[in-house]
Design an enzyme around this catalytic site. Sequence first.
Site, PDB file in Angstrom:
ATOM      1  N   ARG A 239      30.571  44.458  -8.909  1.00 18.37           N
ATOM      2  CA  ARG A 239      32.023  44.409  -8.748  1.00 18.37           C
ATOM      3  C   ARG A 239      32.516  42.967  -8.824  1.00 18.37           C
ATOM      4  NH1 ARG A 239      35.613  47.827  -9.727  1.00 18.37           N
ATOM      5  NH2 ARG A 239      34.589  49.431  -8.476  1.00 18.37           N
TER       6      ARG A 239
ATOM      7  N   ARG B  53      26.988  48.448 -18.668  1.00 17.99           N
ATOM      8  CA  ARG B  53      27.088  47.620 -17.456  1.00 17.99           C
ATOM      9  C   ARG B  53      26.130  48.103 -16.380  1.00 17.99           C
ATOM     10  NH1 ARG B  53      32.533  49.114 -13.942  1.00 17.99           N
ATOM     11  NH2 ARG B  53      32.348  51.385 -14.049  1.00 17.99           N
TER      12      ARG B  53
ATOM     13  N   HIS C 273      35.788  43.095 -19.069  1.00 18.46           N
ATOM     14  CA  HIS C 273      36.650  43.505 -17.952  1.00 18.46           C
ATOM     15  C   HIS C 273      36.731  42.378 -16.921  1.00 18.46           C
ATOM     16  CE1 HIS C 273      38.027  45.930 -14.591  1.00 18.46           C
ATOM     17  NE2 HIS C 273      37.969  47.047 -15.255  1.00 18.46           N
TER      18      HIS C 273
ATOM     19  N   ASP D 102      48.054  49.090 -13.601  1.00 14.82           N
ATOM     20  CA  ASP D 102      46.864  49.516 -14.335  1.00 14.82           C
ATOM     21  C   ASP D 102      47.365  49.873 -15.729  1.00 14.82           C
ATOM     22  OD1 ASP D 102      44.134  51.887 -13.670  1.00 14.82           O
ATOM     23  OD2 ASP D 102      44.462  50.365 -15.220  1.00 14.82           O
TER      24      ASP D 102
ATOM     25  N   GLU E 264      41.853  41.844 -19.107  1.00 13.11           N
ATOM     26  CA  GLU E 264      40.697  42.304 -19.859  1.00 13.11           C
ATOM     27  C   GLU E 264      40.941  42.242 -21.361  1.00 13.11           C
ATOM     28  OE1 GLU E 264      40.789  45.541 -16.307  1.00 13.11           O
ATOM     29  OE2 GLU E 264      39.793  46.193 -18.163  1.00 13.11           O
TER      30      GLU E 264
HETATM   31  O1  TA6 Z   1      40.478  48.243 -16.123  1.00  9.56           O
HETATM   32  C1  TA6 Z   1      41.178  48.888 -15.154  1.00  9.56           C
HETATM   33  C2  TA6 Z   1      40.415  50.132 -14.725  1.00  9.56           C
HETATM   34  O2  TA6 Z   1      40.234  50.988 -15.792  1.00  9.56           O
HETATM   35  C3  TA6 Z   1      41.130  50.798 -13.551  1.00  9.56           C
HETATM   36  O3  TA6 Z   1      41.582  52.070 -13.883  1.00  9.56           O
HETATM   37  C4  TA6 Z   1      40.101  50.801 -12.430  1.00  9.56           C
HETATM   38  O4  TA6 Z   1      39.497  51.982 -12.260  1.00  9.56           O
HETATM   39  C5  TA6 Z   1      39.179  49.692 -12.855  1.00  9.56           C
HETATM   40  O5  TA6 Z   1      39.120  49.764 -14.232  1.00  9.56           O
HETATM   41  C6  TA6 Z   1      37.837  49.635 -12.194  1.00  9.56           C
HETATM   42  O6  TA6 Z   1      36.976  50.582 -12.677  1.00  9.56           O
HETATM   43  P1  TA6 Z   1      35.524  50.732 -11.979  1.00  9.56           P
HETATM   44  O7  TA6 Z   1      34.870  51.833 -12.720  1.00  9.56           O
HETATM   45  O8  TA6 Z   1      34.833  49.411 -12.176  1.00  9.56           O
HETATM   46  O9  TA6 Z   1      35.756  51.024 -10.526  1.00  9.56           O
END
Ligand code: TA6
Length: 336
Positions: free
Chosen positions: A104, A130, A200, A245, A304
């Site tokens: 994370r 990932r 991301h 988002d 991103e």
């Molecule tokens: O990039 C934004 C997103 O798609 C959000 O919808 C949110 O879920 C985030 O990614 C994080 O995703 P993750 O799967 O890493 O918890």
Amino acid sequence: MLPRLMSSEYTYQIAAVNPIGAARSTPPPPLLRYTVAMKYDLPSGVTLDEGRGGWPRVSVATDLCTAELYLHGAHLCHWQPRSHPRPVLWMSRASRFETGAPIRGGVPICFPWFGPNAAAPEAPVHGIVRLGEWTLEGAEVERDGTAVIRLSWPSDAGSRASAPAEVALAYEVRLGDALSMALTVANLAAAALTFEEALHTYFAVSDVRQVGVEGLAGAIFVDKTDGGTRKAQDDAVITISREPDRLYVNTPATLTLTDPGFGRRIRVAKMGSLTSVVWNPWIAKSRAMSDFGDDEWPGMICLETANAAENAVTLPPAAGHTMTAVVSLLGLSGSS
Ligand code: TA6
């Protein structure tokens, strides 16, 4: 006896089975839990060491910057130019470093789909790369001090089996006063390949409620907090006062993040990308995520670099595509 580390070659055996085949009473050291093949000597300023969770990590400490990248997910977790007092990338204190889990923070790589997989809702969000190991192909430090790290995926039979069709990914990360990340996808199959992808990136900010994002004025975005409704970005500067988002589509624009609290602007230029995503989980989603601290949301924003939705890439057989993000730091007044 375990293999002796040679100066020019580091070869580790998978710990699942005893690497030497002989019975062992004690488990092999954590670093041996992973298959890591190094083909080149590591230059001065670049080391392969054991990071969180006992995972192999490439650490960079040069005259220009410090950085950390895990082979798990080819995940860049830290980058800080020497000329700057703070890290540029944000990491959650609650991030997992567990097999099969994403890290994370930093820069997760999303591939071959972005978000949930519409065709396979049970599949992992943001794809599979990932979640698995990448191979470290090499590292060097160039004359100007820029460290270059190269990785590839799939890296073993397991990831090859889970890969969509015959595909090969190459990732080149250049670390210095600026950061460049280039993801190349090669379609090795006899049929066309369509995929989504994203770098991301989680940026560290002083307070997300005080920052502004420029570069998306007039662009159309998919608002994932409003059922995917498509909207136009009216304001020239995006400010954050609740969970954003948003997938901005059909935009090759450079983004600029202005952070008065940290006294910096972060510029994100890109090539081979037509989607930009802006995200912060805000309060409720932060609480819902077990690998994200409840009080951490003010300190980050995701900007991103992607190709998603109608910007998904279709590659004919034997073709490749490269998506690159270049991150640089500026002062608030426009000078670097
Ligand atoms: O990039 C934004 C997103 O798609 C959000 O919808 C949110 O879920 C985030 O990614 C994080 O995703 P993750 O799967 O890493 O918890």
